[in-house]
Write an enzyme that holds these catalytic residues in place. Structure first.
Site, PDB file in Angstrom:
ATOM      1  N   HIS A   1     -43.999 -16.775 -24.310  1.00 23.51           N
ATOM      2  CA  HIS A   1     -44.957 -15.769 -24.774  1.00 23.51           C
ATOM      3  C   HIS A   1     -44.429 -14.337 -24.671  1.00 23.51           C
ATOM      4  O   HIS A   1     -44.985 -13.440 -25.290  1.00 23.51           O
ATOM      5  CB  HIS A   1     -46.230 -15.826 -23.926  1.00 23.51           C
TER       6      HIS A   1
ATOM      7  N   HIS B   1     -43.295 -22.135 -20.720  1.00 27.87           N
ATOM      8  CA  HIS B   1     -44.398 -21.783 -21.614  1.00 27.87           C
ATOM      9  C   HIS B   1     -44.700 -20.282 -21.538  1.00 27.87           C
ATOM     10  O   HIS B   1     -44.756 -19.589 -22.556  1.00 27.87           O
ATOM     11  CB  HIS B   1     -45.635 -22.599 -21.220  1.00 27.87           C
ATOM     12  N   GLU B   2     -44.858 -19.788 -20.332  1.00 29.03           N
ATOM     13  CA  GLU B   2     -45.236 -18.376 -20.174  1.00 29.03           C
ATOM     14  C   GLU B   2     -44.133 -17.435 -20.659  1.00 29.03           C
ATOM     15  O   GLU B   2     -44.402 -16.419 -21.294  1.00 29.03           O
ATOM     16  CB  GLU B   2     -45.590 -18.070 -18.714  1.00 29.03           C
TER      17      GLU B   2
ATOM     18  N   ALA C   1     -51.694 -20.601 -15.733  1.00 25.06           N
ATOM     19  CA  ALA C   1     -50.853 -19.424 -15.613  1.00 25.06           C
ATOM     20  C   ALA C   1     -51.259 -18.457 -16.703  1.00 25.06           C
ATOM     21  O   ALA C   1     -51.965 -18.840 -17.633  1.00 25.06           O
ATOM     22  CB  ALA C   1     -49.387 -19.813 -15.790  1.00 25.06           C
ATOM     23  N   MET C   2     -50.838 -17.212 -16.571  1.00 24.64           N
ATOM     24  CA  MET C   2     -51.189 -16.223 -17.590  1.00 24.64           C
ATOM     25  C   MET C   2     -49.985 -15.331 -17.865  1.00 24.64           C
ATOM     26  O   MET C   2     -49.392 -14.767 -16.939  1.00 24.64           O
ATOM     27  CB  MET C   2     -52.395 -15.398 -17.106  1.00 24.64           C
ATOM     28  N   GLU C   3     -49.685 -15.192 -19.156  1.00 23.58           N
ATOM     29  CA  GLU C   3     -48.447 -14.542 -19.582  1.00 23.58           C
ATOM     30  C   GLU C   3     -48.494 -13.020 -19.600  1.00 23.58           C
ATOM     31  O   GLU C   3     -47.906 -12.407 -20.476  1.00 23.58           O
ATOM     32  CB  GLU C   3     -48.068 -15.063 -20.968  1.00 23.58           C
TER      33      GLU C   3
END
Ligand code: NAG
Ligand code: NAG
Ligand code: NAG
Ligand code: NAG
Ligand code: NAG
Ligand code: ZN
Length: 943
Positions: free
Chosen positions: A383, A379-380, A344-346
């Site tokens: 951020h 988690h994301e 995944a990407m924040e």
């Protein structure tokens, strides 16, 4: 990013699978059942591999280069804001190429006089304006005339040479008009494809971290070059456009639909996101923040986004309280993409996920899938503040960003699912896991100097297990020894002080120190700074040895291979300031510090006949060893009354003992004895720990005679667990497996057969699917395999597809495995994002391992070119294939492979190659020294 490639998180289930059915299935049941773990997960969020990698060659500080030959931007110009318009075309042009066009205005300020404008641009075709690749203007004064403009492909720059210098303090505007390819390369602004109702659909999406924004538009592409972005996207009617800001308007024009977005907050380029798709969404609102979950229409219709929507609100609420800061944006979009490299990407306000990390189908997905979803989301979203609102200045401090999110994800997830005991899982998925790589002589410190990281390849190597998991472990230790209230006080003050700005890791230490100083009842023996330097500036961790007879306590750098040579010097001589929480005969004692190599006379800990357990709940980043008497007391406690200890402590005793034995600090038989009580153990974490450690024995011995005795012993240990589970509603499959291989074989085959006969109705319980699929394929032939393949291709739920993809690697038929290997390099069969993980699954299979090794060796050049550069999963490929290596012959082959491919190179797997050689060497030694003893022990104990 989220920790991407979750493969290493999983137990050796795959290995075990091909072994005896009964034993395996019961294990699988216990685990699958209790909590089919974050399978196939690298970690929680972003992409990462099992290797601890690190830039090995700092950029050679060669003789004065031109500014455009340096990888770092000069500090003469600072961007303030951009107007950016992008127009992706979701149909191929006459040459069969998918492209996007765009134009950008960047307003920047001159900080130091210069006659050069240097800005990042990579793989973009720039349209010339007045004869140059960009146009320079100024708002209220005149701008210097451009003399020359050119591109520097090596350093990804667009350079403008001016006839006269820019004036300090003034702002200028640089305009570019450009065209780029919307490739299917998962980098920058890229294209993803999927089939819906028989129709091929195209999505334009983006992945900017770490250095790909420059591939979408010319920009100052460094994390400290924060700016405001005014984004406009032109797209076709019938599609929706998304970006970091909320949409402010949509106008239909002759050339398409024009969507504008509110200006972003001041932010880094690596957090930008642009998406055009025809996805559907579900939404809710929480305190004026719009929360939306986007996915393929079918997935939304099937309610696969519901779980993510349900937990996002609570998780945001948790972080607002924990950080003591409101969510910084007006909306929170999360989107599941069919092709995505990391987990995944924040991206700020528009988080992108693999489908398996965001979507959850209550009917088809397992409990493990659900846990993965919540961990990655937590988690994301962590951020959104830590990382996005406050950003580290440069990639060398990535560990702070990722370590922090990897720690607090457990807190956020626990808040949303309070009954799951998710916080305990950090010891399995981060602490014990990273101990494995950090105990190698080839490890590296968490923190490294800014100038040691400059090329994109070096930056990409920072995304390692060390950064994520050791970062998480040491931050958790810090929070534990300061106490959570003091930790969050410092944290919140840090976030407020640097909101919309950049930091170095020391800034966090300063704010935590202030929190300590203003809290009279918290005492630490040195400053936060001094204590943490020991953990971040030197690699590795200590083993603390406690002698309960004398009260002597010592520490020593823990090395898995005691003969390995540590070349790297440490300014602290490999001694740490160690906070020790401990208990004596069941009663928690006051924490104390070990500040030197040796503390000879700690009368507190001289325990007489009481048992002592130090580092309770693995709150510190170290291992513990004891005198034999205390080990005996702990073993007897486990055998008589294991529930006196928490599951984390039980797991810790097992994991420490096995690793101390690997390092020849204690006897192998002492380690094996910690598994004797397992016949009474029903907890997931201790079993998982034991299986992971025994997995090493399986890997080393599954091609030898030791294996028979090992299997019998484990079967014996697992039997009672199985009995226990039977009373827990568990299914018939387990009962059948208890009858032995034949029964199990029949049973899994029958379940699968029923499904094959009626593909529209899958009778297998979601939590058992991974196991049953794998067996059915392993015991079956090409019919089962082909059916699995068809179901894989037709799957509309990503977690189901990924289970099937994994199960197909379980076949024992060589030609099927070889054909499957070929499929991995054909993106129309296996998506690029899944290629390396699939090869690793095949390598885990005892029959598949040599085939995968041959395959990778034969196609190294091709694989490297397609997947090698900067891809996280690449180091994992080397790790995955070489895990079982334990013979001189394999070592020779490995060395030969390294030499023969020196010209092509190993890219982000460079360090993984070194580690593979180091590990294989250690394995050979270990097997030689332990084989006889281990065979004897298992033979005696299984009698
Ligand atoms: C982007 O929008 C902001 C806010 O409206 C404005 O201040 C800024 O000047 C704009 N940027 C450009 C490049 O025009
Ligand atoms: C950016 O776009 C806004 C709105 O269209 C416009 O007012 C502004 O002048 C643009 N800025 C530049 C530098 O072109
Ligand atoms: C960029 O220009 C090169 C050379 O003219 C051409 O081959 C390539 O297809 C162009 N790429 C795009 C995306 O337009
Ligand atoms: C989401 O929440 C609703 C309302 O509480 C509940 O009915 C539903 O089962 C939840 N969905 C999932 C997948 O957890
Ligand atoms: C490390 O060892 C050297 C030489 O023995 C000594 O001078 C130095 O003070 C030690 N440093 C620490 C931090 O213990
Ligand atoms: Zn992350």
């Amino acid at each position: 990013m989220g920790k991407g490639f979750y493969i290493s998180r999983k137990v050796g289930l795959g290995l075990l699978l091909t072994a005896i059915c009964a034993f395996i299935t019961i294990i699988a049941l216990s685990i699958a059942y209790d909590k089919e773990k974050k399978k196939n997960q690298t970690n929680s969020g972003d992409g990462q591999t099992d290797s601890s990698s690190m830039p090995t060659t700092p950029t050679t500080p060669s003789v004065p280069k031109e500014p455009w030959d340096r990888y770092r931007l000069p500090d003469s110009l600072l961007p303030l804001s951009y107007n950016l318009t992008l127009r992706p075309v979701l149909e191929p042009n006459a040459d069969g190429l998918y492209i996007f066009t765009g134009n950008s205005y960047v307003v920047f300020k001159c900080e130091k006089a210069t006659n050069l404008v240097i800005i990042h641009a990579n793989k973009l075709n720039l349209t010339s304006i007045n004869g140059h690749l960009a146009m320079l203007t100024a708002e209220e004064h005149s701008a210097p005339i451009v003399e020359k403009s050119w591109l520097v492909p090596e350093t990804h720059y667009l350079v403008l040479q001016l006839q006269s210098p820019l004036t300090v303090g003034r702002t200028y505007v640089l305009q570019t008009i450009f065209q780029g390819e919307l490739a299917d390369d998962l980098e920058g602004f890229y294209r993803s494809e999927y089939i819906e109702n028989g129709v091929k659909k195209i999505v334009a999406t983006s992945q900017m971290q770490a250095t790909y924004a420059r591939k979408a538009f010319p920009c100052f592409d460094e994390p400290a070059m924060k700016a405001v972005f005014n984004v406009t996207i032109i797209h076709s009617h019938g599609t929706v456009a998304l970006s970091n800001g909320r949409e402010t308007g949509t106008v239909d024009t002759d050339f398409g639909r024009v969507t504008t977005f509110e200006p972003t907050a001041r932010m880094s380029t690596y957090l930008l996101a642009f998406i055009v798709c025809d996805f559907a969404e579900i939404q809710s609102t929480q305190r004026n923040v719009l929360i939306r979950i986007w996915a393929r229409r079918k997935a939304i219709d099937d309610r696969q986004g519901d779980y993510a929507l349900n937990v996002t609100g609570p998780i945001l609420e948790f972080y607002e309280r924990y950080y003591n800061a409101a969510y910084p944006l007006s909306k929170s979009d999360q989107i599941a993409l069919p092709d995505f490299n990391a987990g995944a990407m924040e991206n700020w306000g528009l988080v992108t996920y693999r489908e398996t990390a965001l979507l959850y189908d209550p009917i088809i997905s397992s409990t493990g899938n659900k846990e993965r979803v919540i961990s990655v989301i937590a988690h994301e979203l962590a951020h959104m503040w830590f990382g996005n609102l406050v950003t580290v200045r440069w990639w060398n401090d990535l560990w702070l960003n990722e370590g922090f999110a990897s720690y607090v994800e457990y807190l956020g997830a626990d808040y949303a699912e309070p009954t799951w005991n998710i916080k305990d899982h950090i010891i399995l998925y981060d602490v014990h896991r990273v101990f494995g790589v950090d105990a190698l002589a080839s490890s590296h410190p968490l923190s490294c100097a800014e100038d040691a990281v400059s090329t994109p390849a070096q930056i990409s190597e920072m995304f390692s297990t060390i950064s994520y998991s050791k970062g998480a472990a040491v931050l958790r230790m810090l929070s534990e020894f300061l106490s959570e209230p003091v930790f969050v006080k410092g944290l919140s003050s840090y976030l407020n002080a640097f909101a919309f700005g950049n930091t170095v890791y020391k800034d966090l230490w300063d704010h935590l120190q202030q929190a300590v100083d203003s809290t009279p009842d918290v005492k630490i023996p040195h400053t936060v700074h001094e204590i943490m330097n020991r953990w971040t500036l030197q690699m590795g961790f200590p083993v603390v040895t406690i002698d309960t007879r004398t009260g002597s306590i010592t520490q020593k750098h823990f090395l898995l291979d005691p003969e390995s040579v540590v070349d790297r010097l440490s300014q602290f001589n490999y001694t740490w300031f160690v906070p020790i929480k401990w208990m004596k005969s069941g009663v928690d004692q006051q924490q104390f510090w070990l500040l030197h190599k040796r503390d000879t006379n700690n009368q507190m800990i001289a325990s007489g006949n009481d048992w002592v357990l130090a580092n309770t709940n693995v709150s510190g980043y170290f291992r513990v060893n004891y005198d034999q008497g205390n080990w005996d007391r702990l073993l007897s406690l486990l055998n008589s009354n294991h529930q006196t200890l928490s599951v984390m402590n039980r797991a810790q005793i097992i994991d420490d003992a096995f690793n101390l034995a690997r390092a020849k600090i204690i006897d192998t038989t002492l380690a094996l004895k910690t598994t004797k009580y397992l016949s009474k153990e029903t907890g997931y974490i201790p079993w998982e720990s034991a299986l992971r450690n025994l997995n090493y024995y399986i890997l080393m011995f599954d091609r030898t005679e030791v294996y028979g005795a090992l299997k019998s012993y484990l079967k014996k240990q697992i039997q009672p667990l199985y009995e226990h589970l039977k009373y827990n509603q568990i299914n018939a499959i387990g009962i059948g497996c208890k009858m032995g291989v034949e029964g199990c074989k029949e049973l899994t085959r029958n379940w699968f057969k029923q499904w094959m006969d009626n593909p529209a109705h899958n009778p297998i319980h979601p939590n058992l699917k991974s196991t049953v699929y794998c067996y059915a394929v392993a015991f079956g032939g090409h019919e089962e395999w082909d059916f699995a393949w068809r179901m894989f291709k037709n799957a509309t739920v990503a977690s189901e597809a990924s289970r099937l993809r994994e199960a197909m690697a379980c076949t024992q038929v060589p030609w099927l495995l070889n054909r499957y290997l070929e499929y991995t390099l054909n993106p129309s069969k296996i998506r690029k994002q899944d290629a390396t993980a699939t090869i690793q699954y095949i390598a885990r299979n005892i029959v598949g391992m040599p085939l995968a090794w041959d395959f990778v060796r034969a196609r190294w050049r091709y694989i490297f070119e397609q997947y090698g550069r900067g891809s996280f999963s690449f180091a994992g490929l080397i790790n995955g294939i070489t895990r079982r290596f334990s013979t001189e012959f394999e070592l020779e082959e490995l060395k030969k492979f390294k030499v023969e491919n020196q010209d092509i190179g190993f890219g982000s797997a460079t360090l993984a190659m070194e580690q593979a050689i180091e590990k294989t060497t250690a394995n050979i030694k270990w097997v030689a020294e332990n084989k006889a003893q281990v065979l004897q022990w298992f033979t005696d104990e299984s009698a």
